[in-house]
Motif scaffolding. Structure first.
Motif, mmCIF file in Angstrom:
data_model
loop_
_atom_site.group_PDB
_atom_site.id
_atom_site.type_symbol
_atom_site.label_atom_id
_atom_site.label_comp_id
_atom_site.label_asym_id
_atom_site.label_seq_id
_atom_site.Cartn_x
_atom_site.Cartn_y
_atom_site.Cartn_z
ATOM 1 N N TYR A 136 0.831 -1.205 0.000
ATOM 2 C CA TYR A 136 0.000 0.000 0.000
ATOM 3 C C TYR A 136 0.869 1.260 0.000
ATOM 4 O O TYR A 136 0.639 2.188 -0.771
ATOM 5 C CB TYR A 136 -0.921 -0.005 1.218
ATOM 6 N N ASN A 137 1.899 1.272 0.834
ATOM 7 C CA ASN A 137 2.793 2.434 0.887
ATOM 8 C C ASN A 137 3.523 2.636 -0.438
ATOM 9 O O ASN A 137 3.708 3.766 -0.895
ATOM 10 C CB ASN A 137 3.800 2.269 2.023
ATOM 11 N N PHE A 138 3.949 1.548 -1.043
ATOM 12 C CA PHE A 138 4.616 1.657 -2.339
ATOM 13 C C PHE A 138 3.684 2.283 -3.374
ATOM 14 O O PHE A 138 4.083 3.199 -4.114
ATOM 15 C CB PHE A 138 5.070 0.281 -2.811
ATOM 16 N N LEU A 139 2.459 1.836 -3.447
ATOM 17 C CA LEU A 139 1.516 2.380 -4.430
ATOM 18 C C LEU A 139 1.210 3.846 -4.162
ATOM 19 O O LEU A 139 0.982 4.623 -5.097
ATOM 20 C CB LEU A 139 0.227 1.556 -4.426
ATOM 21 N N GLN A 140 1.249 4.243 -2.899
ATOM 22 C CA GLN A 140 0.956 5.636 -2.561
ATOM 23 C C GLN A 140 2.099 6.581 -2.916
ATOM 24 O O GLN A 140 1.936 7.794 -2.866
ATOM 25 C CB GLN A 140 0.635 5.747 -1.068
ATOM 26 N N THR A 141 3.265 6.055 -3.290
ATOM 27 C CA THR A 141 4.341 6.938 -3.747
ATOM 28 C C THR A 141 4.038 7.516 -5.125
ATOM 29 O O THR A 141 4.627 8.527 -5.512
ATOM 30 C CB THR A 141 5.688 6.187 -3.803
ATOM 31 N N ALA A 142 3.163 6.875 -5.873
ATOM 32 C CA ALA A 142 2.720 7.384 -7.180
ATOM 33 C C ALA A 142 1.247 7.027 -7.340
ATOM 34 O O ALA A 142 0.877 6.221 -8.202
ATOM 35 C CB ALA A 142 3.554 6.793 -8.312
ATOM 36 N N PRO A 143 0.387 7.609 -6.515
ATOM 37 C CA PRO A 143 -1.011 7.160 -6.454
ATOM 38 C C PRO A 143 -1.791 7.356 -7.751
ATOM 39 O O PRO A 143 -2.652 6.531 -8.077
ATOM 40 C CB PRO A 143 -1.599 7.987 -5.305
ATOM 41 N N GLU A 144 -1.522 8.436 -8.479
ATOM 42 C CA GLU A 144 -2.252 8.639 -9.724
ATOM 43 C C GLU A 144 -1.890 7.577 -10.748
ATOM 44 O O GLU A 144 -2.763 7.028 -11.437
ATOM 45 C CB GLU A 144 -1.972 10.042 -10.270
ATOM 46 N N ARG A 145 -0.602 7.270 -10.858
ATOM 47 C CA ARG A 145 -0.168 6.255 -11.821
ATOM 48 C C ARG A 145 -0.734 4.888 -11.470
ATOM 49 O O ARG A 145 -1.071 4.105 -12.360
ATOM 50 C CB ARG A 145 1.362 6.205 -11.854
ATOM 51 N N HIS A 146 -0.839 4.596 -10.172
ATOM 52 C CA HIS A 146 -1.336 3.292 -9.750
ATOM 53 C C HIS A 146 -2.849 3.266 -9.546
ATOM 54 O O HIS A 146 -3.406 2.206 -9.198
ATOM 55 C CB HIS A 146 -0.645 2.856 -8.457
ATOM 56 N N GLY A 147 -3.511 4.391 -9.773
ATOM 57 C CA GLY A 147 -4.961 4.431 -9.666
ATOM 58 C C GLY A 147 -5.502 4.319 -8.264
ATOM 59 O O GLY A 147 -6.613 3.814 -8.063
ATOM 60 N N VAL A 148 -4.731 4.809 -7.262
ATOM 61 C CA VAL A 148 -5.174 4.684 -5.869
ATOM 62 C C VAL A 148 -5.156 6.039 -5.150
ATOM 63 O O VAL A 148 -5.129 6.080 -3.919
ATOM 64 C CB VAL A 148 -4.299 3.663 -5.102
ATOM 65 N N LYS A 149 -5.191 7.116 -5.886
ATOM 66 C CA LYS A 149 -5.141 8.437 -5.264
ATOM 67 C C LYS A 149 -6.343 8.641 -4.354
ATOM 68 O O LYS A 149 -7.495 8.449 -4.749
ATOM 69 C CB LYS A 149 -5.110 9.532 -6.329
ATOM 70 N N GLY A 150 -6.056 9.035 -3.111
ATOM 71 C CA GLY A 150 -7.104 9.289 -2.140
ATOM 72 C C GLY A 150 -7.694 8.045 -1.499
ATOM 73 O O GLY A 150 -8.618 8.150 -0.690
#
Length: 256
Positions: free
Chosen positions: A99-113
């Motif tokens: 989860y932390n890894f994906l939040q480093t680039a949330p828009e690219r991974h589709g998890v922003k917010g």
């Protein structure tokens, strides 16, 4: 060629200190002795290495590493000893790290917010065992769907019995120290390459209810961790950890 130089097969399992090991291989090991296999293009020659990988390249290699490393690569070294390395992580801390890894680039991974709970509700379960089965052992998805969790535990445990090392990912410094000694390169400790920021989400931020939910919904990965995380080089696995895994196939296993 009769060659007693050991070859290490080291699959890079997601969120198991892999970037740190990769940095060591790229920066400290002679380029001809280590190969990184991350793309399908890099993987494909190693599906049939005797036919597709030049003998001179195979003769120089000591370490094969990466997300897409297939176990079929060992066929390229018929006269050399093979040492396989397996890293494991408990599913609660694995999920938090991912989860932390994906939040480093949330828009690219589709998890922003997205909260942790929202993200967790979207992912497949038992990601570590699934990664071994799919990428290292190349078990077809159609076959994997019909393997129960107990089938998968037994399959991986049978193979882990012959690994040189299986254990918690936090033993990586000791593992790499032994590899470095074998291939005669200097080593002190792995660089700490952390994909997440220091103020990232933590395991202790999860409620105990959520932690228990993750353990139950990832029972296979939890059982593998309990069975094998302390085996290391010479220990005995606690195979009773897989005793209560379901041994009858159900539709629920499709997502696991």
């Amino acid at each position: 060629m009769d060659d007693n130089r050991v070859v290490f097969l080291f699959p890079h399992i997601l969120k198991c200190a892999g970037l740190s090991v990769r940095a060591f291989l790229m920066n400290d090991v002679p380029a001809e002795q280590a190969i990184l296999i991350y793309s399908e293009k890099e993987r494909d020659p190693w599906l049939k290495p005797l036919e597709r990988v030049p003998s001179r390249q195979r003769e120089a290699l000591r370490i094969l590493y990466g997300h897409r490393l297939p176990r079929s690569a060992l066929a390229g070294f018929p006269d050399r000893p093979i040492r396989e390395i397996g890293l494991l992580r408990d599913p609660v801390s694995w999920c938090v790290s991912m989860y932390n890894f994906l939040q480093t680039a949330p828009e690219r991974h589709g998890v922003k917010g997205w909260s942790f709970d929202k993200w967790y509700g979207t992912i497949k379960r038992n990601r570590i065992s699934r990664f071994y089965l799919k990428h290292y052992y190349r078990v077809p998805s159609t076959k994997m769907r019909f393997l129960t969790e107990r089938n998968r535990f037994d399959f991986l445990s049978d193979h882990f019995q012959n690994f040189w090392f299986v254990g918690d990912y936090r033993n990586c410094d000791d593992v790499v120290a032994r590899i470095a000694a074998e291939i005669d390169v200097p080593f002190e400790k792995l660089p700490r390459v952390n994909a997440a920021s220091d103020n990232s989400f933590r395991v202790q931020d999860l409620s105990e209810t959520m932690r228990q939910r993750i353990r139950e919904e990832n029972a296979l990965d939890q059982a593998l961790y309990e069975a094998w995380s302390k085996r290391l080089w010479d220990g005995r696995p606690e195979l009773d950890a897989g005793r209560d895994l379901p041994s009858r196939w159900t539709w629920n296993n499709i997502a696991s």
